[in-house]
Design a protein around this motif. Structure first.
Motif, PDB file in Angstrom:
ATOM      1  N   GLY A 281     -20.509  -3.408  99.486  1.00 46.57           N
ATOM      2  CA  GLY A 281     -19.998  -3.367  98.103  1.00 46.57           C
ATOM      3  C   GLY A 281     -18.493  -3.150  98.074  1.00 46.57           C
ATOM      4  N   LEU A 282     -18.016  -2.253  98.953  1.00 47.68           N
ATOM      5  CA  LEU A 282     -16.571  -2.000  99.038  1.00 47.68           C
ATOM      6  C   LEU A 282     -15.831  -3.263  99.466  1.00 47.68           C
ATOM      7  N   ALA A 283     -16.390  -3.932 100.496  1.00 54.64           N
ATOM      8  CA  ALA A 283     -15.726  -5.145 101.008  1.00 54.64           C
ATOM      9  C   ALA A 283     -15.688  -6.241  99.950  1.00 54.64           C
ATOM     10  N   LEU A 284     -16.721  -6.311  99.120  1.00 57.40           N
ATOM     11  CA  LEU A 284     -16.746  -7.341  98.072  1.00 57.40           C
ATOM     12  C   LEU A 284     -15.730  -7.062  96.973  1.00 57.40           C
ATOM     13  N   GLY A 285     -15.370  -5.779  96.821  1.00 62.69           N
ATOM     14  CA  GLY A 285     -14.353  -5.441  95.814  1.00 62.69           C
ATOM     15  C   GLY A 285     -14.832  -4.504  94.723  1.00 62.69           C
ATOM     16  N   PHE A 286     -16.054  -3.969  94.842  1.00 59.74           N
ATOM     17  CA  PHE A 286     -16.547  -3.042  93.807  1.00 59.74           C
ATOM     18  C   PHE A 286     -15.795  -1.713  93.859  1.00 59.74           C
ATOM     19  N   ASP A 287     -15.700  -1.061  92.684  1.00 59.33           N
ATOM     20  CA  ASP A 287     -15.045   0.249  92.600  1.00 59.33           C
ATOM     21  C   ASP A 287     -15.956   1.357  93.119  1.00 59.33           C
ATOM     22  N   GLY A 288     -17.261   1.108  93.039  1.00 58.09           N
ATOM     23  CA  GLY A 288     -18.206   2.138  93.447  1.00 58.09           C
ATOM     24  C   GLY A 288     -19.614   1.626  93.267  1.00 58.09           C
ATOM     25  N   LYS A 289     -20.577   2.579  93.324  1.00 53.79           N
ATOM     26  CA  LYS A 289     -21.980   2.162  93.294  1.00 53.79           C
ATOM     27  C   LYS A 289     -22.762   2.979  92.287  1.00 53.79           C
ATOM     28  N   THR A 290     -23.672   2.306  91.581  1.00 59.48           N
ATOM     29  CA  THR A 290     -24.583   3.070  90.737  1.00 59.48           C
ATOM     30  C   THR A 290     -25.705   3.612  91.621  1.00 59.48           C
ATOM     31  N   LEU A 291     -26.174   4.818  91.282  1.00 62.46           N
ATOM     32  CA  LEU A 291     -27.106   5.550  92.137  1.00 62.46           C
ATOM     33  C   LEU A 291     -28.282   6.063  91.312  1.00 62.46           C
TER      34      LEU A 291
ATOM     35  N   ILE B 105     -24.959  10.577  96.654  1.00 63.16           N
ATOM     36  CA  ILE B 105     -23.600  10.693  96.085  1.00 63.16           C
ATOM     37  C   ILE B 105     -22.527  10.776  97.177  1.00 63.16           C
ATOM     38  N   SER B 106     -22.784  11.611  98.199  1.00 59.82           N
ATOM     39  CA  SER B 106     -21.695  11.859  99.157  1.00 59.82           C
ATOM     40  C   SER B 106     -21.341  10.600  99.951  1.00 59.82           C
ATOM     41  N   VAL B 107     -22.343   9.795 100.306  1.00 62.65           N
ATOM     42  CA  VAL B 107     -22.037   8.556 101.062  1.00 62.65           C
ATOM     43  C   VAL B 107     -21.250   7.587 100.176  1.00 62.65           C
ATOM     44  N   ALA B 108     -21.650   7.491  98.914  1.00 65.69           N
ATOM     45  CA  ALA B 108     -20.902   6.602  98.000  1.00 65.69           C
ATOM     46  C   ALA B 108     -19.462   7.100  97.864  1.00 65.69           C
ATOM     47  N   ASN B 109     -19.296   8.421  97.698  1.00 68.63           N
ATOM     48  CA  ASN B 109     -17.933   8.956  97.550  1.00 68.63           C
ATOM     49  C   ASN B 109     -17.084   8.688  98.782  1.00 68.63           C
ATOM     50  N   SER B 110     -17.673   8.907  99.964  1.00 70.36           N
ATOM     51  CA  SER B 110     -16.835   8.724 101.159  1.00 70.36           C
ATOM     52  C   SER B 110     -16.566   7.239 101.428  1.00 70.36           C
ATOM     53  N   THR B 111     -17.524   6.380 101.109  1.00 73.42           N
ATOM     54  CA  THR B 111     -17.297   4.950 101.380  1.00 73.42           C
ATOM     55  C   THR B 111     -16.263   4.365 100.418  1.00 73.42           C
ATOM     56  N   PHE B 112     -16.422   4.662  99.126  1.00 73.06           N
ATOM     57  CA  PHE B 112     -15.538   4.028  98.137  1.00 73.06           C
ATOM     58  C   PHE B 112     -14.231   4.802  97.926  1.00 73.06           C
ATOM     59  N   GLY B 113     -14.178   6.040  98.433  1.00 76.71           N
ATOM     60  CA  GLY B 113     -12.936   6.806  98.279  1.00 76.71           C
ATOM     61  C   GLY B 113     -11.966   6.406  99.365  1.00 76.71           C
ATOM     62  N   PRO B 114     -10.676   6.427  99.082  1.00 77.10           N
ATOM     63  CA  PRO B 114      -9.732   6.067 100.145  1.00 77.10           C
ATOM     64  C   PRO B 114      -9.716   7.161 101.208  1.00 77.10           C
ATOM     65  N   SER B 115      -9.764   6.760 102.480  1.00 75.87           N
ATOM     66  CA  SER B 115      -9.746   7.761 103.556  1.00 75.87           C
ATOM     67  C   SER B 115      -8.328   8.327 103.681  1.00 75.87           C
ATOM     68  N   LYS B 116      -8.233   9.496 104.322  1.00 79.19           N
ATOM     69  CA  LYS B 116      -6.926  10.139 104.564  1.00 79.19           C
ATOM     70  C   LYS B 116      -5.999   9.181 105.310  1.00 79.19           C
TER      71      LYS B 116
END
Ligand SMILES: CC(C)(COP(=O)(O)OP(=O)(O)OC[C@H]1O[C@@H](n2cnc3c(N)ncnc32)[C@H](O)[C@@H]1OP(=O)(O)O)[C@@H](O)C(=O)NCCC(=O)NCCSC(=O)C[C@H](O)C(=O)O
Ligand SMILES: [Mg+2]
Length: 293
Positions: free
Chosen positions: A210-220, A226-237
């Motif tokens: 979903g991130l690679a396709l360009g989505f802002d995030g995921k509905t759950l 929640i935590s996997v969605a946050n870490s995947t779609f959030g920008p890493s340090k």
């Protein structure tokens, strides 16, 4: 000037008829909560659920999470009363299911205005039918009040008579059409739900896709995701640090009268600096949201 996007890494559905879920939403680290009056609520609980959601919003306690209420469609016996009631709350957005054309959006906006909804209350569209896919551009362009598309891949797969597969080829054209329309008209877009709650690897993989396709995030549908969605779609340090070095290198090059610069063996142009600035602003918005929770 960089347009700051509201974080929507994790967008959790909560059945409007489940008191425990509505309570739990106050402490979950989801960026946005969808109070659902539509498919998660049985017909005999529709009126009660509407009242429960209104009362939960009056009580508050959801912090800075984006508050979205999914109403029933206007072709049902509950849609009109849902819109009237939610327009008078502090919700950030009304989410309309099964949007297929401009007229549905304009009807909703008209009803919100007549019901006293504040200007700040936005419209979100469930994109989940074949006609909705074909009209994605018309829908995205229909009103400035639209803030986000929400993919409804369960209804879509059903209507397409397709299958849920791990790589999602059966819905890839539909996802692409909605992504194109959303980005062309400057609105947000979040991916559909994953129904399999017992396969953590598949869920993580689908978030990365979903991130690679360009989505802002995921509905759950469940808090444990929640935590996997946050870490995947959030920008890493690391990504934010890299973005800062891109902006610094590009600014320095500009001072020297150059429009391009090579950083770590890669060419940096204006577009990379713009994207780096967007990422930094987005990261700041995520940090601000997390600190407020
Ligand atoms: C799937 C569930 C029915 C599972 O519920 P349950 O058996 O209660 O799960 P757990 O016991 O593991 O729950 C642990 C605790 O977490 C709370 N919980 C569970 N789910 C939620 C939630 N969604 N929001 C908030 N809190 C939640 C439980 O209350 C437990 O709390 P505690 O008491 O402290 O232990 C359930 O997860 C669920 O109902 N999920 C939402 C389903 C839903 O909303 N579906 C409709 C939206 S999806 C859709 O329509 C897609 C779209 O339209 C399309 O077409 O694609
Ligand atoms: Mg649906």
């Amino acid at each position: 000037m960089v347009a700051v996007q509201r974080p929507r890494r994790s967008v959790l559905y909560m059945p409007g008829s489940k008191a425990r879920a509505l309570e739990k939403g106050r402490s979950l680290m989801a960026d946005a909560l969808i109070f659902d009056l539509e498919d998660a609520v049985t017909d005999d609980k529709k009126v009660e659920a509407r009242q429960m959601v209104v009362e939960a919003l009056q009580k508050g306690g959801y912090g800075k999470r984006e508050i979205i209420v999914r109403v029933n469609g206007l072709d049902t016996e509950w849609g009109l009363e849902d819109i009237k009631a939610i327009s008078r709350t502090t919700a950030d957005a009304i989410l309309l299911p099964k949007v297929e054309n401009e007229r549905q959006v304009l009807n909703l906006v008209d009803l919100m205005n007549k019901s006293g909804a504040p200007e700040s209350m936005s419209v979100m569209c469930m994109m989940e039918t074949p006609l909705g896919m074909l009209n994605a551009k018309e829908i995205a362009a229909s009103s400035e009040r639209i803030s986000c598309f929400v993919m409804g891949t369960s209804d879509l797969v059903k209507d397409l008579q397709a299958r849920h597969t791990r790589e999602r080829l059966p819905v890839i054209t539909s996802l692409g059409l909605c992504l194109l329309a959303a980005r062309a008209y400057g609105i947000g877009i979040v991916d559909g739900v994953c129904l399999d709650l017992n396969n953590d690897d598949a869920f993580a993989e689908i978030c990365v896709q979903g991130l690679a396709l360009g989505f802002d995030g995921k509905t759950l549908i469940h808090p444990k995701t929640i935590s996997v969605a946050n870490s995947t779609f959030g920008p890493s340090k690391e990504a934010v640090e890299k973005a800062r070095s891109i902006v610094a290198a590009f600014e320095e090059a500009k001072k020297q009268g150059q429009g391009v610069v090579v950083l770590d063996g890669r060419l940096i142009e204006n577009l990379h600096a713009d994207e780096a600035r967007r990422l930094i602003a987005y990261s700041d918005a995520v940090i601000a949201l997390e600190q407020s929770a």
